[in-house]
Write a protein that holds these residues in place. Structure first.
Motif, mmCIF file in Angstrom:
data_model
loop_
_atom_site.group_PDB
_atom_site.id
_atom_site.type_symbol
_atom_site.label_atom_id
_atom_site.label_comp_id
_atom_site.label_asym_id
_atom_site.label_seq_id
_atom_site.Cartn_x
_atom_site.Cartn_y
_atom_site.Cartn_z
ATOM 1 N N ALA A 444 -26.688 5.143 10.476
ATOM 2 C CA ALA A 444 -26.804 5.194 9.010
ATOM 3 C C ALA A 444 -25.612 5.928 8.398
ATOM 4 O O ALA A 444 -25.103 5.540 7.336
ATOM 5 N N ASP A 445 -25.133 6.979 9.056
ATOM 6 C CA ASP A 445 -23.977 7.730 8.551
ATOM 7 C C ASP A 445 -22.712 6.880 8.560
ATOM 8 O O ASP A 445 -21.921 6.918 7.612
ATOM 9 N N VAL A 446 -22.495 6.125 9.631
ATOM 10 C CA VAL A 446 -21.306 5.272 9.721
ATOM 11 C C VAL A 446 -21.322 4.207 8.622
ATOM 12 O O VAL A 446 -20.307 3.960 7.955
ATOM 13 N N LEU A 447 -22.459 3.595 8.417
ATOM 14 C CA LEU A 447 -22.572 2.558 7.383
ATOM 15 C C LEU A 447 -22.359 3.150 5.985
ATOM 16 O O LEU A 447 -21.706 2.540 5.130
ATOM 17 N N THR A 448 -22.909 4.352 5.738
ATOM 18 C CA THR A 448 -22.732 5.010 4.435
ATOM 19 C C THR A 448 -21.266 5.345 4.193
ATOM 20 O O THR A 448 -20.756 5.186 3.075
ATOM 21 N N PHE A 449 -20.568 5.797 5.213
ATOM 22 C CA PHE A 449 -19.139 6.085 5.103
ATOM 23 C C PHE A 449 -18.370 4.821 4.704
ATOM 24 O O PHE A 449 -17.504 4.862 3.812
ATOM 25 N N CYS A 450 -18.682 3.713 5.337
ATOM 26 C CA CYS A 450 -17.979 2.460 5.040
ATOM 27 C C CYS A 450 -18.200 2.008 3.599
ATOM 28 O O CYS A 450 -17.310 1.408 2.982
ATOM 29 N N VAL A 451 -19.364 2.308 3.043
ATOM 30 C CA VAL A 451 -19.647 1.945 1.656
ATOM 31 C C VAL A 451 -18.976 2.924 0.690
ATOM 32 O O VAL A 451 -18.476 2.533 -0.373
ATOM 33 N N SER A 452 -18.937 4.211 1.050
ATOM 34 C CA SER A 452 -18.427 5.253 0.153
ATOM 35 C C SER A 452 -16.926 5.140 -0.092
ATOM 36 O O SER A 452 -16.458 5.394 -1.212
ATOM 37 N N VAL A 453 -16.166 4.788 0.943
ATOM 38 C CA VAL A 453 -14.701 4.802 0.839
ATOM 39 C C VAL A 453 -14.176 3.918 -0.289
ATOM 40 O O VAL A 453 -13.354 4.366 -1.103
ATOM 41 N N PRO A 454 -14.602 2.642 -0.409
ATOM 42 C CA PRO A 454 -14.079 1.823 -1.514
ATOM 43 C C PRO A 454 -14.423 2.376 -2.895
ATOM 44 O O PRO A 454 -13.592 2.327 -3.812
ATOM 45 N N PHE A 455 -15.634 2.908 -3.053
ATOM 46 C CA PHE A 455 -16.019 3.514 -4.334
ATOM 47 C C PHE A 455 -15.089 4.677 -4.676
ATOM 48 O O PHE A 455 -14.624 4.805 -5.815
ATOM 49 N N LEU A 456 -14.822 5.521 -3.688
ATOM 50 C CA LEU A 456 -14.016 6.712 -3.922
ATOM 51 C C LEU A 456 -12.571 6.340 -4.255
ATOM 52 O O LEU A 456 -12.009 6.841 -5.236
ATOM 53 N N LEU A 457 -11.964 5.476 -3.460
ATOM 54 C CA LEU A 457 -10.562 5.107 -3.688
ATOM 55 C C LEU A 457 -10.374 4.449 -5.045
ATOM 56 O O LEU A 457 -9.402 4.726 -5.757
ATOM 57 N N SER A 458 -11.327 3.592 -5.426
ATOM 58 C CA SER A 458 -11.235 2.913 -6.715
ATOM 59 C C SER A 458 -11.273 3.908 -7.868
ATOM 60 O O SER A 458 -10.493 3.801 -8.825
ATOM 61 N N PHE A 459 -12.153 4.911 -7.774
ATOM 62 C CA PHE A 459 -12.273 5.851 -8.888
ATOM 63 C C PHE A 459 -11.104 6.825 -8.932
ATOM 64 O O PHE A 459 -10.702 7.259 -10.017
ATOM 65 N N LEU A 460 -10.567 7.190 -7.787
ATOM 66 C CA LEU A 460 -9.392 8.063 -7.792
ATOM 67 C C LEU A 460 -8.225 7.382 -8.506
ATOM 68 O O LEU A 460 -7.469 8.026 -9.245
ATOM 69 N N ARG A 461 -8.079 6.066 -8.306
ATOM 70 C CA ARG A 461 -7.049 5.314 -9.034
ATOM 71 C C ARG A 461 -7.362 5.278 -10.521
ATOM 72 O O ARG A 461 -6.464 5.366 -11.372
ATOM 73 N N GLU A 462 -8.645 5.161 -10.856
ATOM 74 C CA GLU A 462 -9.051 5.151 -12.263
ATOM 75 C C GLU A 462 -8.731 6.493 -12.932
ATOM 76 O O GLU A 462 -8.297 6.540 -14.087
#
Length: 474
Positions: A444-462
């Motif tokens: 569950a932790d590995v899957l959550t990490f894979c989902v979190s990364v795109p959200f984080l990178l997108s908002f940092l660019r925003e």
């Protein structure tokens, strides 16, 4: 103009200098202090508070584990009850805290008092209702949380004092979070650390000295939480905070109450699903006996202690993010997020390596039973590997919650213990048996990490684009 100036400051004396407004001083501290210094300054007391809280949870596990394997299993069952209390307390505390911090960032003190009062008195009421309901249906409630028949007497004895103290525990979580979001983590630390140390001291005295057994651990927790409540409340009553608690300030607006609930949904999702996940984990493990329930409980408590470091750094980051987002200093929000991930990763790596090379003795410290170790040791190893991913997951979730992006924060908070863990704990034990139980959380932790990364990178660019826009306007 000169006469008016002298009149305005006359009470301070002709030669005295104007005193700096403490509210203005706090604003400057939160928006001008170098980001690494500010995050670490706020994270230090928070990490200590989280560690002490985790240590007294481990102390309960250690001392209760000396009674019997069934008593040790009761700790895992009551952990789900504690998670329910925390879910409601964190929902109100984080929900109000993020609004309070952004309000102070935009220098709206009246709103801060309104949201603080609403969350505090709501927590007292909800805690009372939970305590009453839990005591009324105690045995069925403990069975629902995953108790076995042999664990049940220990679980009930442990749970009764905690249910009685539920209103104080829940409102303490609210006060702790408000203090943190105001940037006063040192004050929050005093209350939590004092209660935590008292709990550790009371455990052996009540469990063994007074012969109270498992009930002694519950009484120790309840008394220490009561002391923490009094200390934290004293901070507000003595004017150590900008926000205040006033019955007359409780909001009459459904919209504002909804803002608290919406802002706190990520915390409710995180902690509430943690309770449900713990319940299902206990139910799955009890098919393999009390030793399996006790083993998974020990692993959960140890990793809660380790995770407290990442959460402590993340909670030091939260007021920095929300305050500066409210002040429209977007570059500081981005910088703080990246620094938080880096600092958390370094600290977590040290802890993980220490635990990896001392796994067996660490587990046996809490319950020296070969059957318990046989279950706990593989689960411990799997979880160690997944813990390296926590810094990114924690920072992503806390970033979105702190700046009011409740939808994204709630989704990410529900991933780890809900969207991924719940299907896995229902499916994998059917396929792989006991191994399926042991690997559920790491997967569950590995899957959550894979989902979190795109959200984080997108908002940092925003955030970069928002900062550029802000500079162009200036």
């Amino acid at each position: 103009q000169i006469v008016a100036h002298l009149f305005r400051f006359g009470k301070r004396g002709y030669c005295s200098m104007p005193q700096q407004d403490p509210k203005s001083s706090q604003f400057l501290k939160m928006t001008e202090t170098p980001v690494p210094t500010l995050v670490l300054t706020l994270a230090g007391p928070t990490i200590l508070s989280m560690l002490i809280t985790s240590i007294y949870n481990l102390a309960d596990t250690f001392f209760v584990g000396q009674i019997s394997t069934s008593a040790s299993g009761a700790v895992g069952v009551v952990s789900s009850l504690m998670a329910i209390i925390q879910a409601l307390g964190f929902m109100l505390g984080h929900g109000a805290g993020t609004i309070i911090s952004r309000s102070l960032g935009s220098q709206n003190d009246a709103a801060a008092t309104r949201f603080a009062s609403t969350s505090f008195f709501t927590a007292l009421a909800l805690g009372g209702l939970l305590g009453l309901g839990g005591l009324t249906f105690l045995s069925p409630f403990m069975m629902l949380l995953g108790s076995t028949e042999t664990i049940l007497p220990h679980a009930c004895a442990y749970a009764v004092p905690i249910l009685l103290a539920a209103p104080l525990m829940m409102s303490s979580l609210v006060m702790n979070n408000i203090l943190r979001y105001e940037g006063k983590a040192n004050l929050a630390m005093i209350g939590l650390v004092t209660g935590g140390i008292l709990n550790i001291l009371l455990d052996p005295v009540l469990i063994f000295g007074f012969g109270m057994g498992t009930a002694g651990a519950g009484v120790a927790t309840a008394l220490s939480q009561g002391v923490s409540f009094c200390i934290l409340l004293f901070m507000f009553l003595r004017g150590k905070t900008v926000s205040r608690f006033r019955l007359g300030a409780i909001t009459r607006s459904g919209s504002e109450f909804g803002q608290i609930l919406l802002g706190g949904l990520p915390s409710f999702g995180r902690q509430g699903l943690n309770s449900i996940g713990g319940m299902l984990l206990n139910i799955a493990a009890r098919s393999y006996g009390d030793a399996a329930v006790a083993g998974m409980s020990i692993v959960s408590r140890i990793f809660s202690f380790m995770l407290s470091v990442a959460l402590g750094v993340g909670q030091g980051f939260q007021p920095v993010a929300s305050f500066n987002y409210g002040a429209r200093k977007y570059h500081r929000v981005r910088h703080a997020c990246l620094f938080t991930i880096q600092a958390s990763f370094y600290l977590m790596s040290v802890l993980i390596l220490l635990c990896w090379f001392n796994a067996g003795p660490l587990i046996r410290l809490f319950r020296d039973d070969p059957a318990v170790t046989a279950v706990a040791l593989p689960a411990f190893r799997y979880q160690c590997l997944a813990m390296f991913l926590q810094p990114v997951m924690v920072a992503s979730n806390m970033l979105f919650q702190s700046i009011g992006k409740a939808g994204r924060a709630t989704f990410l908070s529900c991933c780890r213990q809900g969207i991924f863990f719940l299907p896995l704990i229902l499916l994998l034990p059917q396929v792989w048996g006991l191994v399926g139980i042991e690997v559920c959380q790491p997967i569950a932790d590995v899957l959550t990490f894979c989902v979190s990364v795109p959200f984080l990178l997108s908002f940092l660019r925003e955030l970069e684009r928002m900062e550029q826009t802000q500079q162009n306007k200036a």
